[in-house]
Design an enzyme around this catalytic site. Structure first.
Site, PDB file in Angstrom:
ATOM      1  N   GLN A   1     -14.627   2.148   1.418  1.00  0.00           N
ATOM      2  CA  GLN A   1     -13.888   1.829   0.191  1.00  0.00           C
ATOM      3  C   GLN A   1     -13.648   3.086  -0.631  1.00  0.00           C
ATOM      4  OE1 GLN A   1     -15.816  -1.079  -2.347  1.00  0.00           O
ATOM      5  NE2 GLN A   1     -14.035  -1.237  -3.712  1.00  0.00           N
TER       6      GLN A   1
ATOM      7  N   HIS B   1     -10.396  -5.305  -3.407  1.00  0.00           N
ATOM      8  CA  HIS B   1      -9.055  -5.539  -2.860  1.00  0.00           C
ATOM      9  C   HIS B   1      -9.165  -5.995  -1.418  1.00  0.00           C
ATOM     10  CE1 HIS B   1     -10.098  -1.266  -2.343  1.00  0.00           C
ATOM     11  NE2 HIS B   1      -9.396  -1.280  -1.217  1.00  0.00           N
ATOM     12  N   ILE B   2      -8.201  -6.798  -1.027  1.00  0.00           N
ATOM     13  CA  ILE B   2      -8.090  -7.245   0.360  1.00  0.00           C
ATOM     14  C   ILE B   2      -6.849  -6.598   0.956  1.00  0.00           C
ATOM     15  CG2 ILE B   2      -7.740  -9.227   1.886  1.00  0.00           C
ATOM     16  CD1 ILE B   2      -9.110 -10.966  -0.258  1.00  0.00           C
ATOM     17  N   HIS B   3      -7.056  -5.871   2.060  1.00  0.00           N
ATOM     18  CA  HIS B   3      -5.901  -5.339   2.795  1.00  0.00           C
ATOM     19  C   HIS B   3      -5.353  -6.447   3.686  1.00  0.00           C
ATOM     20  CE1 HIS B   3      -6.826  -0.906   2.225  1.00  0.00           C
ATOM     21  NE2 HIS B   3      -8.034  -1.407   2.015  1.00  0.00           N
TER      22      HIS B   3
ATOM     23  N   VAL C   1     -11.090   2.998  -3.421  1.00  0.00           N
ATOM     24  CA  VAL C   1     -10.767   2.585  -4.793  1.00  0.00           C
ATOM     25  C   VAL C   1     -11.801   1.536  -5.225  1.00  0.00           C
ATOM     26  CG1 VAL C   1      -9.046   1.508  -6.283  1.00  0.00           C
ATOM     27  CG2 VAL C   1      -8.303   3.038  -4.435  1.00  0.00           C
TER      28      VAL C   1
ATOM     29  N   ASN D   1     -12.782  -3.435   2.585  1.00  0.00           N
ATOM     30  CA  ASN D   1     -13.704  -2.307   2.674  1.00  0.00           C
ATOM     31  C   ASN D   1     -14.650  -2.361   1.473  1.00  0.00           C
ATOM     32  OD1 ASN D   1     -12.388  -1.319   4.982  1.00  0.00           O
ATOM     33  ND2 ASN D   1     -10.899  -0.193   3.741  1.00  0.00           N
TER      34      ASN D   1
ATOM     35  N   ASP E   1       0.850  -1.185   0.000  1.00  0.00           N
ATOM     36  CA  ASP E   1       0.000   0.000   0.000  1.00  0.00           C
ATOM     37  C   ASP E   1       0.890   1.239   0.000  1.00  0.00           C
ATOM     38  OD1 ASP E   1      -3.223   0.540   0.982  1.00  0.00           O
ATOM     39  OD2 ASP E   1      -1.795   2.215   1.126  1.00  0.00           O
TER      40      ASP E   1
HETATM   41  P1  5GP Z   1      -9.785   1.402   0.306  1.00  0.00           P
HETATM   42  O1  5GP Z   1      -9.987   2.612   1.162  1.00  0.00           O
HETATM   43  O2  5GP Z   1     -10.407   1.551  -1.058  1.00  0.00           O
HETATM   44  O3  5GP Z   1     -10.172   0.122   0.987  1.00  0.00           O
HETATM   45  O4  5GP Z   1      -8.224   1.263   0.124  1.00  0.00           O
HETATM   46  C1  5GP Z   1      -7.524   1.762  -0.961  1.00  0.00           C
HETATM   47  C2  5GP Z   1      -6.051   1.683  -0.594  1.00  0.00           C
HETATM   48  O5  5GP Z   1      -5.308   1.883  -1.775  1.00  0.00           O
HETATM   49  C3  5GP Z   1      -5.606   2.754   0.416  1.00  0.00           C
HETATM   50  O6  5GP Z   1      -5.052   2.115   1.572  1.00  0.00           O
HETATM   51  C4  5GP Z   1      -4.570   3.552  -0.358  1.00  0.00           C
HETATM   52  O7  5GP Z   1      -3.485   3.961   0.441  1.00  0.00           O
HETATM   53  C5  5GP Z   1      -4.147   2.596  -1.467  1.00  0.00           C
HETATM   54  N1  5GP Z   1      -3.728   3.241  -2.702  1.00  0.00           N
HETATM   55  C6  5GP Z   1      -4.391   4.226  -3.362  1.00  0.00           C
HETATM   56  N2  5GP Z   1      -3.727   4.573  -4.483  1.00  0.00           N
HETATM   57  C7  5GP Z   1      -2.622   3.765  -4.532  1.00  0.00           C
HETATM   58  C8  5GP Z   1      -1.551   3.640  -5.463  1.00  0.00           C
HETATM   59  O8  5GP Z   1      -1.466   4.324  -6.478  1.00  0.00           O
HETATM   60  N3  5GP Z   1      -0.606   2.712  -5.196  1.00  0.00           N
HETATM   61  C9  5GP Z   1      -0.645   1.908  -4.078  1.00  0.00           C
HETATM   62  N4  5GP Z   1       0.334   1.029  -3.915  1.00  0.00           N
HETATM   63  N5  5GP Z   1      -1.659   2.005  -3.181  1.00  0.00           N
HETATM   64  C10 5GP Z   1      -2.630   2.920  -3.398  1.00  0.00           C
END
Ligand code: 5GP
Length: 113
Positions: A93, A99-101, A95, A86, A29
């Site tokens: 969420q 995705h799985i964190h 993005v 998320n 991330d």
């Molecule tokens: P969400 O909030 O959608 O569950 O998590 C999206 C995650 O994607 C966030 O933790 C954010 O830091 C990560 N993220 C967003 N843009 C990028 C990127 O361009 N590259 C990487 N490696 N992570 C990203």
């Protein structure tokens, strides 16, 4: 749909990739919330867990199996880690690409904020 994660899969933008196979990609991330913070994504474009289909069963299982393997590879399997997906607005969420964190390397708290 062309999200930032699709661009990472297509290698249009760089990412620190820790695992890749024909079905999924795992990378660090960009804004880590824990010492280990990996995002595991399917190569098939699915916007969120809310939009999975019965036919995605094997793929979703694959993501979890790989999460388990990546946690071992990164040395957090025994100490413990958290997997988070998320989902949509109230799930936090940002993005719109499933995705799985994988978060580890520190004590997690509960409940999440
Ligand atoms: P969400 O909030 O959608 O569950 O998590 C999206 C995650 O994607 C966030 O933790 C954010 O830091 C990560 N993220 C967003 N843009 C990028 C990127 O361009 N590259 C990487 N490696 N992570 C990203």
């Amino acid at each position: 749909m062309s999200t930032i994660f699709k661009k990472i899969i297509d290698k249009e933008i760089p990412a620190d990739i820790v695992y890749e196979d024909e079905h999924c990609l795992a990378f660090k991330d960009i804004d880590p919330k824990a010492p280990v913070h990996i995002l595991i994504i399917p190569k098939k474009e699915i916007p969120s867990v809310a939009e999975v289909a019965e036919s995605d069963k094997e793929l979703l299982g694959h993501l979890l199996v790989k999460a388990s393997q990546i946690a071992k590879d990164l040395g957090v399997s025994e100490s413990g880690y958290r997997l988070v997906a998320n989902t949509n607005k109230e799930g936090g969420q940002e993005v719109p690409y499933l995705h799985i964190h994988l978060l580890g390397g520190r004590q997690m708290t509960w409940p999440p904020g």
